[in-house]
Design a protein around this motif. Structure first.
Motif, PDB file in Angstrom:
ATOM      1  N   PHE A   1      -0.160  14.068   6.026  1.00  0.00           N
ATOM      2  CA  PHE A   1      -0.698  13.132   5.036  1.00  0.00           C
ATOM      3  C   PHE A   1      -1.268  13.896   3.852  1.00  0.00           C
ATOM      4  O   PHE A   1      -1.913  14.933   4.032  1.00  0.00           O
ATOM      5  N   VAL A   2      -1.051  13.362   2.651  1.00  0.00           N
ATOM      6  CA  VAL A   2      -1.605  13.957   1.439  1.00  0.00           C
ATOM      7  C   VAL A   2      -2.599  13.009   0.768  1.00  0.00           C
ATOM      8  O   VAL A   2      -3.751  13.355   0.541  1.00  0.00           O
ATOM      9  N   ALA A   3      -2.138  11.800   0.444  1.00  0.00           N
ATOM     10  CA  ALA A   3      -2.987  10.855  -0.272  1.00  0.00           C
ATOM     11  C   ALA A   3      -2.468   9.447  -0.064  1.00  0.00           C
ATOM     12  O   ALA A   3      -1.282   9.251   0.206  1.00  0.00           O
ATOM     13  N   ALA A   4      -3.360   8.475  -0.214  1.00  0.00           N
ATOM     14  CA  ALA A   4      -2.976   7.075  -0.060  1.00  0.00           C
ATOM     15  C   ALA A   4      -3.785   6.218  -1.013  1.00  0.00           C
ATOM     16  O   ALA A   4      -4.889   6.600  -1.429  1.00  0.00           O
ATOM     17  N   ILE A   5      -3.224   5.054  -1.334  1.00  0.00           N
ATOM     18  CA  ILE A   5      -3.894   4.140  -2.259  1.00  0.00           C
ATOM     19  C   ILE A   5      -3.659   2.717  -1.807  1.00  0.00           C
ATOM     20  O   ILE A   5      -2.578   2.375  -1.315  1.00  0.00           O
TER      21      ILE A   5
ATOM     22  N   ALA B   1       0.866  -1.173   0.000  1.00  0.00           N
ATOM     23  CA  ALA B   1       0.000   0.000   0.000  1.00  0.00           C
ATOM     24  C   ALA B   1       0.907   1.228   0.000  1.00  0.00           C
ATOM     25  O   ALA B   1       1.963   1.226   0.624  1.00  0.00           O
ATOM     26  N   MET B   2       0.482   2.262  -0.719  1.00  0.00           N
ATOM     27  CA  MET B   2       1.350   3.421  -0.908  1.00  0.00           C
ATOM     28  C   MET B   2       0.686   4.693  -0.401  1.00  0.00           C
ATOM     29  O   MET B   2      -0.544   4.811  -0.361  1.00  0.00           O
ATOM     30  N   GLY B   3       1.522   5.658  -0.064  1.00  0.00           N
ATOM     31  CA  GLY B   3       1.005   6.943   0.371  1.00  0.00           C
ATOM     32  C   GLY B   3       1.961   8.058   0.003  1.00  0.00           C
ATOM     33  O   GLY B   3       3.139   7.829  -0.280  1.00  0.00           O
ATOM     34  N   TRP B   4       1.415   9.268  -0.013  1.00  0.00           N
ATOM     35  CA  TRP B   4       2.211  10.479  -0.193  1.00  0.00           C
ATOM     36  C   TRP B   4       2.010  11.372   1.035  1.00  0.00           C
ATOM     37  O   TRP B   4       0.873  11.546   1.502  1.00  0.00           O
TER      38      TRP B   4
ATOM     39  N   ILE C   1      -8.941   1.619  -3.877  1.00  0.00           N
ATOM     40  CA  ILE C   1      -9.366   2.516  -2.796  1.00  0.00           C
ATOM     41  C   ILE C   1      -8.329   3.614  -2.616  1.00  0.00           C
ATOM     42  O   ILE C   1      -7.128   3.337  -2.574  1.00  0.00           O
ATOM     43  N   THR C   2      -8.798   4.839  -2.525  1.00  0.00           N
ATOM     44  CA  THR C   2      -7.911   5.983  -2.327  1.00  0.00           C
ATOM     45  C   THR C   2      -8.438   6.847  -1.190  1.00  0.00           C
ATOM     46  O   THR C   2      -9.636   6.841  -0.882  1.00  0.00           O
ATOM     47  N   SER C   3      -7.532   7.589  -0.593  1.00  0.00           N
ATOM     48  CA  SER C   3      -7.884   8.537   0.464  1.00  0.00           C
ATOM     49  C   SER C   3      -7.098   9.816   0.245  1.00  0.00           C
ATOM     50  O   SER C   3      -5.968   9.773  -0.252  1.00  0.00           O
ATOM     51  N   TYR C   4      -7.710  10.940   0.639  1.00  0.00           N
ATOM     52  CA  TYR C   4      -7.067  12.233   0.444  1.00  0.00           C
ATOM     53  C   TYR C   4      -7.245  13.109   1.680  1.00  0.00           C
ATOM     54  O   TYR C   4      -8.266  13.037   2.370  1.00  0.00           O
TER      55      TYR C   4
END
Length: 127
Positions: free
Chosen positions: A46-50, A32-35, A56-59
């Motif tokens: 936190f900026v974004a994750a996938i 799982a990755m994130g920025w 599924i994504t989160s912002y």
């Protein structure tokens, strides 16, 4: 897992940039990755994750509707498309990876939840 971030630079307000993060060393589909980003004098945020599948994504609220995170599992790469950039988006952007199981299709928004970090790429937005 080794992560290499790229794509940062100087852009005027309202412009766009695409950040990329290339991963190596482990099956990308199990990650799982994130920025995240850190502005001068501020805490990392936190900026974004996938999720590993990309389904599924989160912002963060501050970037919702302007940034898009997506991944190319065939190329072991995750991207962050940043549109309508603002001076407040100026920061060093970091990609992060968390090793997950195949049944784990969630996203992770906390920095402490990630196992590996890239070196960061600087984004500067001028007004």
């Amino acid at each position: 897992v080794q992560l290499q971030a790229s794509g940062g630079g100087l852009v005027q307000a309202g412009g766009s940039l695409r950040l990329s993060c290339a991963a190596s060393g482990r099956t990308f589909r199990s990650i799982a990755m994130g920025w995240f980003r850190q502005a001068p004098g501020k805490e990392r945020e936190f900026v974004a994750a996938i999720s590993w599948s990309g389904g599924i994504t989160s912002y963060a609220d501050s970037v919702k509707g302007r940034f898009v995170i997506y991944r190319d599992n065939a190329k072991n790469t995750v991207h962050l498309q940043m549109n309508s950039l603002k001076p407040g988006d100026t920061a060093v952007y970091y990609c992060a990876a968390r090793v997950v199981g195949s049944r784990d299709s969630t996203t992770y928004t906390g920095g402490s939840e990630y196992d590996y970090w890239g070196q960061g790429t600087l984004v500067t937005v001028s007004s």
